[in-house]
Design an enzyme around this catalytic site. Structure first.
Site, PDB file in Angstrom:
ATOM      1  N   HIS A 161      -3.569   6.332   3.078  1.00 39.34           N
ATOM      2  CA  HIS A 161      -4.365   5.180   2.645  1.00 39.34           C
ATOM      3  C   HIS A 161      -3.900   3.889   3.311  1.00 39.34           C
ATOM      4  CE1 HIS A 161      -5.876   2.124  -0.251  1.00 39.34           C
ATOM      5  NE2 HIS A 161      -6.835   2.993  -0.490  1.00 39.34           N
TER       6      HIS A 161
ATOM      7  N   SER B 129     -11.119  -0.647  -0.947  1.00 39.50           N
ATOM      8  CA  SER B 129      -9.933  -0.735  -0.093  1.00 39.50           C
ATOM      9  C   SER B 129     -10.333  -0.873   1.364  1.00 39.50           C
ATOM     10  CB  SER B 129      -9.057   0.513  -0.259  1.00 39.50           C
ATOM     11  OG  SER B 129      -8.485   0.612  -1.523  1.00 39.50           O
TER      12      SER B 129
ATOM     13  N   ASP C 196       0.861  -1.179   0.000  1.00 43.62           N
ATOM     14  CA  ASP C 196       0.000   0.000   0.000  1.00 43.62           C
ATOM     15  C   ASP C 196       0.901   1.234   0.000  1.00 43.62           C
ATOM     16  OD1 ASP C 196      -2.274   1.842   0.670  1.00 43.62           O
ATOM     17  OD2 ASP C 196      -3.332  -0.022   1.073  1.00 43.62           O
TER      18      ASP C 196
END
Length: 225
Positions: free
Chosen positions: A51, A223, A2
């Protein structure tokens, strides 16, 4: 794989594999930053996008208090920064995939395949039917690694599932909301490879999880699911 993770976030630090029993932190074999976004050399995990910290919180997050945000708080985590920011270069993703098969020290040396993870969570992807990453996913499976991918946020059109989540070897995840309805953005339908995707759906709308700075925020997407 990620955008990295804030390893000392209150909800993440206890589950970080680089943290020893005495509280000392050793990042060798637990952190990989092939693009040197977090320094050159890159000596400790960072997250310049937020994120990765958010998805990691959904996996393992637990601050020992009121913020029990993770679905697997007993798991331990490592991370590879396959995404330089909100974009992910092919070079960084390929390097991260290799590293997961045999994590290395911070110098990229002395690989130890026995330290490979049991599961790799991948909250990234692109258009469907793209085989460029398939051999690496197959290598993970051959090594006993379970490959999980977000299925994509391309909307409700039939056949909108993205790669690598649409591979037969991948286990892909779609999103639904608090009412149980599939999220409007959640990709779905027969993939280029003939399988119906996603394999499973999970909460992915306004999910509260960890973000950099020791904070928490609500994000939406496959996600988050």
């Amino acid at each position: 794989i990620d955008t990295g993770a804030e390893f000392d976030h209150p909800a993440l630090r206890g589950a970080y594999r680089g943290r020893e029993d005495d509280g000392t932190v050793v990042h060798d074999y637990s952190w990989h930053d092939p693009s040197f976004v977090c320094g050159a050399p890159s000596l400790a995990p960072c997250d310049n996008a937020g994120h990765g910290t958010h998805t990691m919180g959904t996996i393992v997050g637990d601050d020992g208090g009121d913020n029990q945000i993770g679905v697997a708080p007993g798991a331990r985590w490592i991370t590879a920064k396959g995404c330089e920011d909100f974009g992910c270069s092919d070079t960084a993703l390929l390097s991260s995939a290799q590293w997961m098969l045999a994590p290395t020290d911070l110098n990229g040396e002395n690989p130890r395949p026995e330290l490979r993870p049991q599961i790799v969570s991948n909250s990234w992807g692109g258009g469907g039917g793209d085989t460029w990453y398939q051999e690496l996913v197959q290598a993970w499976v051959a090594a006993g690694i379970f490959p999980v991918f977000s299925n994509g946020n391309s909307g409700d059109a039939c056949g909108s599932s993205g790669s690598p989540g649409d591979y037969p070897e991948s286990y892909s995840v779609g999103a639904f909301d608090q009412s149980g309805a599939i999220a409007w953005f959640s990709s779905r339908g027969p993939s280029f490879f003939g399988d119906v995707k996603p394999n499973v759906a999970a909460p992915g709308v306004d999910v509260r999880s960890s973000v950099p700075g020791g904070e928490y925020d609500w994000y939406s997407g496959t996600s988050m699911a």
